[in-house]
Design an enzyme around this catalytic site. Structure first.
Site, PDB file in Angstrom:
ATOM      1  N   SER A  80     -18.107 -35.092 -14.728  1.00 44.35           N
ATOM      2  CA  SER A  80     -17.436 -35.712 -15.879  1.00 44.35           C
ATOM      3  C   SER A  80     -18.455 -36.339 -16.820  1.00 44.35           C
ATOM      4  CB  SER A  80     -16.500 -36.811 -15.352  1.00 44.35           C
ATOM      5  OG  SER A  80     -16.102 -37.668 -16.383  1.00 44.35           O
TER       6      SER A  80
ATOM      7  N   TYR B 248     -14.600 -44.520  -9.909  1.00 45.36           N
ATOM      8  CA  TYR B 248     -14.414 -43.083 -10.142  1.00 45.36           C
ATOM      9  C   TYR B 248     -15.703 -42.462 -10.691  1.00 45.36           C
ATOM     10  CZ  TYR B 248     -13.201 -38.875 -12.746  1.00 45.36           C
ATOM     11  OH  TYR B 248     -13.204 -37.601 -13.246  1.00 45.36           O
TER      12      TYR B 248
ATOM     13  N   LYS C 178     -18.510 -39.502  -9.117  1.00 46.88           N
ATOM     14  CA  LYS C 178     -19.035 -38.284  -9.762  1.00 46.88           C
ATOM     15  C   LYS C 178     -20.557 -38.303  -9.744  1.00 46.88           C
ATOM     16  CE  LYS C 178     -15.145 -36.330 -10.731  1.00 46.88           C
ATOM     17  NZ  LYS C 178     -14.730 -35.201  -9.909  1.00 46.88           N
TER      18      LYS C 178
END
Ligand code: NAD
Ligand code: UFG
Length: 334
Positions: free
Chosen positions: A124, A149, A153
């Site tokens: 991302s 989050y 990643k």
């Protein structure tokens, strides 16, 4: 090529499955349905005329993954499975670390046992963190994520890099998505979040469909042309096609490479909103509210590398994104 799509019934996975099948590949899906519906399989079949092999299982489950790889000769994996809500990840960080990291470790271990050496990973733009200037380039340092989050990643990218260092015949492509929106033109598959959406496009679509009363625009006092945040929205079908290019790229080489998938353009919240209203001829009441914690004023890609190495660039316009998002809501609510 026989491709395993973890999380393949989700928003991006299902669109990628359609493009894979349309390109003549075979698809095997492993998804635990924590954020997807089994009916998406029927829709994929309706669109493509082909039904992927489906395992309802958790990618963290070693036995289940062993079965997937024993029963199918998997040539390559696209790893979509993961939890993805930034705000939720701040409330339940352990669930995010457990799910996203564990599933990746189990997947890599199973791939290793079965000699599968090709991986495309859903990373991302969030890995660029708050300190890099836009447009983001793949060679910028990615040292500070802004949410659990985002950290998952960044950590998974590192796990894959370390694995490739130790296994130089492995090939991994880290795709850094910007803001995927839109839906398949059939209106059969699209972004269908549970509960109240966090993201802008599904929120706009639900207000237009009268399921929510009004949109709150989070801040109009940013240092941007109209004061609202700029994002790099790209059509999910363009994004899905990028995965086919990434699979081909992974097949031609070994090593690890990070690649942005975006348009390279920043579009403001108000521009997206007014485009949606105009192309769909609908009303979307909105108010200007305060800033949302953690939002960056600008987030958009330098999209040159994808064009150079993947021979991929976006084709669809912001109008297409708005039209297809609305078409999905209209067809889906019938
Ligand atoms: P999604 O939630 O629609 O799809 C993820 C799928 O993974 C779901 O079908 C879910 O049921 C499944 N899943 C989750 N954990 C699993 C597990 N442990 N085992 C098996 N299945 C599991 O999300 P999406 O928008 O399609 O995103 C796909 C990937 O792309 C995610 O990794 C996400 O973090 C990443 N990504 C998404 C965006 C975005 O804006 N949508 C942006 C950047 C990156
Ligand atoms: N916004 C509103 N009102 C809303 C929802 C969003 O004004 O109700 C605004 C946000 O403030 C932001 C823009 O719309 O300015 C886009 O917000 P989204 O939530 O749609 O997308 P983000 O860019 O915040 O988040 C996306 C992905 C994340 C990823 C992040 C950073 O959803 O997975 O980009 O790359 F982590």
């Amino acid at each position: 090529m026989n491709v395993l799509l973890t999380g393949g019934l989700g928003y991006i996975g299902s669109h990628t499955c359609v493009e894979l099948l349309n390109a003549g590949h075979q698809a095997v899906i492993a998804d635990n349905l924590c954020n997807a519906y089994g009916s998406v399989l029927d829709y994929i079949e309706q669109i493509t005329g082909k039904r992927p092999i489906f395992y309802e299982c958790d990618v963290q489950d070693r036995d289940a993954m062993e079965r997937v790889f024993t029963e199918n000769k998997i040539d390559a994996v696209i790893h979509f499975a993961g939890l993805k809500a930034v705000g939720e990840s701040c409330r339940i960080p352990l669930a995010y670390y457990r799910n996203n990291l564990d599933s990746t470790l189990t997947l890599l271990e199973t791939m290793e046992r079965h000699g599968c050496k090709r991986l495309v990973f859903s990373s991302s733009a969030t890995v660029y963190g708050p300190d890099n200037p836009v447009p983001y380039r793949e060679d910028m340092p990615c040292h500070v994520a802004t949410s659990p989050y985002g950290w998952t990643k960044a950590m998974i990218e590192q796990i894959i890099r370390d694995y490739v260092s130790a296994n130089p015949d492995f090939s991994a492509v880290l795709l850094r998505y910007f803001n995927p929106v839109g839906a398949h033109e059939s209106g059969l598959i699209g972004d269908d979040p549970n509960g109240v959406p966090n993201n802008l496009m599904p929120y706009i679509a639900r207000v237009a469909g009268r399921q929510l009363e009004k949109l709150t625009v989070f801040g109009d006092d940013y240092d941007t042309p109209d004061g609202t945040c700029l994002r790099d929205y790209l059509h999910v079908v363009d994004l899905a096609k990028g995965h086919i290019c990434a699979l081909d790229y992974a097949a031609e080489r070994t090593g690890v490479d990070a690649i942005n998938l975006g348009t390279g353009n920043g579009v403001s919240v108000l521009e997206l909103l007014h485009t949606f209203i105009r192309v769909n001829g609908v009303d979307v009441p909105y108010v200007i509210g305060g800033r949302r914690d953690g939002d960056l004023a600008r987030c958009y890609a330098n999209a040159e590398k994808a064009e150079r190495v993947l021979h991929w660039k976006t084709e669809k316009t912001v109008e297409d994104m708005c039209r297809d998002s609305w078409n999905f809501i209209v067809k889906h609510s019938k």
